[in-house]
Structure formats: C-alpha cells, structure tokens
Scaffold this motif. Structure first.
Motif, PDB file in Angstrom:
ATOM      1  N   ASN A   2       0.831  -1.185   0.000  1.00 38.04           N
ATOM      2  CA  ASN A   2       0.000   0.000   0.000  1.00 38.04           C
ATOM      3  C   ASN A   2       0.882   1.258   0.000  1.00 38.04           C
ATOM      4  O   ASN A   2       1.878   1.314   0.715  1.00 38.04           O
ATOM      5  N   PRO A   3       0.508   2.289  -0.762  1.00 36.77           N
ATOM      6  CA  PRO A   3       1.319   3.522  -0.800  1.00 36.77           C
ATOM      7  C   PRO A   3       1.476   4.172   0.579  1.00 36.77           C
ATOM      8  O   PRO A   3       2.532   4.705   0.893  1.00 36.77           O
ATOM      9  N   ARG A   4       0.428   4.100   1.388  1.00 37.33           N
ATOM     10  CA  ARG A   4       0.532   4.691   2.730  1.00 37.33           C
ATOM     11  C   ARG A   4       1.542   3.919   3.572  1.00 37.33           C
ATOM     12  O   ARG A   4       2.338   4.515   4.290  1.00 37.33           O
ATOM     13  N   ALA A   5       1.527   2.606   3.475  1.00 43.99           N
ATOM     14  CA  ALA A   5       2.483   1.794   4.230  1.00 43.99           C
ATOM     15  C   ALA A   5       3.904   2.086   3.770  1.00 43.99           C
ATOM     16  O   ALA A   5       4.819   2.214   4.590  1.00 43.99           O
ATOM     17  N   ARG A   6       4.091   2.216   2.457  1.00 46.10           N
ATOM     18  CA  ARG A   6       5.426   2.551   1.932  1.00 46.10           C
ATOM     19  C   ARG A   6       5.887   3.906   2.455  1.00 46.10           C
ATOM     20  O   ARG A   6       7.041   4.077   2.841  1.00 46.10           O
ATOM     21  N   ALA A   7       4.985   4.862   2.459  1.00 49.15           N
ATOM     22  CA  ALA A   7       5.322   6.203   2.939  1.00 49.15           C
ATOM     23  C   ALA A   7       5.698   6.173   4.417  1.00 49.15           C
ATOM     24  O   ALA A   7       6.684   6.801   4.836  1.00 49.15           O
ATOM     25  N   LEU A   8       4.919   5.428   5.201  1.00 50.65           N
ATOM     26  CA  LEU A   8       5.226   5.329   6.633  1.00 50.65           C
ATOM     27  C   LEU A   8       6.557   4.617   6.868  1.00 50.65           C
ATOM     28  O   LEU A   8       7.343   5.020   7.724  1.00 50.65           O
ATOM     29  N   LEU A  11       9.278   7.005   6.111  1.00 48.37           N
ATOM     30  CA  LEU A  11       9.396   7.950   7.214  1.00 48.37           C
ATOM     31  C   LEU A  11      10.160   7.316   8.378  1.00 48.37           C
ATOM     32  O   LEU A  11      11.023   7.957   8.985  1.00 48.37           O
ATOM     33  N   ILE A  12       9.865   6.066   8.667  1.00 45.42           N
ATOM     34  CA  ILE A  12      10.557   5.371   9.756  1.00 45.42           C
ATOM     35  C   ILE A  12      12.050   5.238   9.438  1.00 45.42           C
ATOM     36  O   ILE A  12      12.903   5.462  10.305  1.00 45.42           O
ATOM     37  N   ARG A  13      12.384   4.909   8.186  1.00 47.99           N
ATOM     38  CA  ARG A  13      13.807   4.824   7.805  1.00 47.99           C
ATOM     39  C   ARG A  13      14.490   6.179   7.989  1.00 47.99           C
ATOM     40  O   ARG A  13      15.612   6.258   8.487  1.00 47.99           O
ATOM     41  N   LEU A  14      13.799   7.232   7.587  1.00 44.12           N
ATOM     42  CA  LEU A  14      14.338   8.581   7.764  1.00 44.12           C
ATOM     43  C   LEU A  14      14.553   8.888   9.241  1.00 44.12           C
ATOM     44  O   LEU A  14      15.605   9.402   9.635  1.00 44.12           O
ATOM     45  N   ARG A  15      13.575   8.548  10.056  1.00 41.79           N
ATOM     46  CA  ARG A  15      13.688   8.796  11.501  1.00 41.79           C
ATOM     47  C   ARG A  15      14.826   7.977  12.118  1.00 41.79           C
ATOM     48  O   ARG A  15      15.528   8.457  13.011  1.00 41.79           O
ATOM     49  N   LYS A  16      15.019   6.749  11.649  1.00 38.75           N
ATOM     50  CA  LYS A  16      16.133   5.933  12.147  1.00 38.75           C
ATOM     51  C   LYS A  16      17.472   6.560  11.776  1.00 38.75           C
ATOM     52  O   LYS A  16      18.407   6.561  12.578  1.00 38.75           O
ATOM     53  N   THR A  17      17.546   7.111  10.574  1.00 39.68           N
ATOM     54  CA  THR A  17      18.764   7.808  10.153  1.00 39.68           C
ATOM     55  C   THR A  17      19.011   9.021  11.056  1.00 39.68           C
ATOM     56  O   THR A  17      20.148   9.275  11.472  1.00 39.68           O
ATOM     57  N   ASN A 100      14.506  10.225  18.893  1.00 36.51           N
ATOM     58  CA  ASN A 100      13.904   8.973  19.359  1.00 36.51           C
ATOM     59  C   ASN A 100      12.385   9.102  19.468  1.00 36.51           C
ATOM     60  O   ASN A 100      11.650   8.177  19.095  1.00 36.51           O
ATOM     61  N   ALA A 101      11.921  10.243  19.956  1.00 34.61           N
ATOM     62  CA  ALA A 101      10.471  10.459  20.083  1.00 34.61           C
ATOM     63  C   ALA A 101       9.810  10.480  18.702  1.00 34.61           C
ATOM     64  O   ALA A 101       8.724   9.898  18.518  1.00 34.61           O
ATOM     65  N   ALA A 102      10.448  11.114  17.746  1.00 36.89           N
ATOM     66  CA  ALA A 102       9.888  11.168  16.389  1.00 36.89           C
ATOM     67  C   ALA A 102       9.845   9.773  15.772  1.00 36.89           C
ATOM     68  O   ALA A 102       8.883   9.415  15.093  1.00 36.89           O
ATOM     69  N   LEU A 103      10.880   8.970  16.012  1.00 41.90           N
ATOM     70  CA  LEU A 103      10.899   7.597  15.506  1.00 41.90           C
ATOM     71  C   LEU A 103       9.779   6.784  16.138  1.00 41.90           C
ATOM     72  O   LEU A 103       9.032   6.099  15.438  1.00 41.90           O
ATOM     73  N   LYS A 104       9.630   6.872  17.439  1.00 42.00           N
ATOM     74  CA  LYS A 104       8.580   6.114  18.130  1.00 42.00           C
ATOM     75  C   LYS A 104       7.192   6.545  17.638  1.00 42.00           C
ATOM     76  O   LYS A 104       6.306   5.708  17.477  1.00 42.00           O
ATOM     77  N   ALA A 105       7.016   7.825  17.393  1.00 45.80           N
ATOM     78  CA  ALA A 105       5.723   8.311  16.898  1.00 45.80           C
ATOM     79  C   ALA A 105       5.430   7.737  15.510  1.00 45.80           C
ATOM     80  O   ALA A 105       4.318   7.280  15.252  1.00 45.80           O
TER      81      ALA A 105
END
Length: 141
Positions: A2-8, A11-17, A100-105
């Motif tokens: 799903n495009p939304r899942a890919r986007a999320l 975002l998670i990969r970006l937050r991990k970086t 860390n908070a942004a990643l968890k969110a």
C-alpha cells in the motif's frame, strides 16, 4: 504494498537515520567534553606542580608570581571550555531524545495503521462468511 504503508516505512527509515546521526553527534560532543575536562585537570595539575616546586625550593617565589596569572588564565579558559562542552552535550542529548520520540511516533502510526488494516480485513472476511451463510440458508432453507 500500500502507498501509505510505503510512505510510513520511508518515514521510519528517515527517523532511524536521524536517530543514528543524533547518536553520532552525542558521541562527538561527549568526546569533546572529555577532552575539555582533561585540559582543565591538566591546568589544575600544572598549578599544583608549580606550587610544589616553590615549596620544594626548586623555583623562586618571584618566578611563581610571574607564572601565576598565566596559570590561572589557563584554568579559567579550560573551565569555560568545559562549560561550553557540557552545554553542547546537553543540546545533543535533547536532539537524540527528540529524534527517538519522532521515531517512536512514526512507528506507532504505522502500527495503528497496520492494526486498522487487519481489522478491516477481518471484517471483510467475516462479511464474506456471513454472505455465504445467508446464501446457503436461502438455497437450502
């Protein structure tokens, strides 16, 4: 997917970086703080050594008086560097906490979305079962 899942997930990969970068920055500033603390300890030790030399009679009191302002300035400068380094460390810790908070969110949003998708799929399957059951009753009923 799903495009939304890919986007999320993107975002998670970006937050991990961002978390990795914040950790690296914290490590860098902690090393800087330790180096500043070492300089301060060395400056203080130098003062003690000079005082000992005067007490032992290996250096004249006049030479010590001439050196003392420079020694005190070195201590004050080193102390200011420690305070600046501690401030930088505090900022880096805050940055890591925010990352860390942004990643968890972002992970929580993805988890909620996945749960909603599972619930939708379960409802769809249940509706299909109910529909088949109604059809069977109408045919055999």
């Amino acid at each position: 997917m799903n495009p939304r899942a890919r986007a999320l997930q993107s975002l998670i990969r970006l937050r991990k970086t961002e978390v990795d970068q914040a950790r690296a920055e914290l490590g860098r500033v902690l090393a800087h703080e330790r180096a500043a603390e070492l300089r301060l300890a060395q400056s203080r030790q130098q003062l003690e050594n000079e005082q000992h030399e005067v007490s032992a009679g290996r250096t004249s009191l006049g030479d010590f008086r001439d050196w003392l302002p420079a020694g005190r300035e070195a201590i004050e400068r080193a102390h200011r560097l420690v305070l600046e380094a501690q401030h930088m460390t505090d900022q880096a810790r805050a940055g890591l906490t925010q990352a860390n908070a942004a990643l968890k969110a972002a992970e929580a949003v993805l988890a909620r979305w996945q749960e909603e998708e599972r619930e939708k799929e379960a409802r769809r399957e249940q509706n299909e079962v109910d529909d088949l059951s109604r059809r069977a009753r109408s045919v055999f009923g």
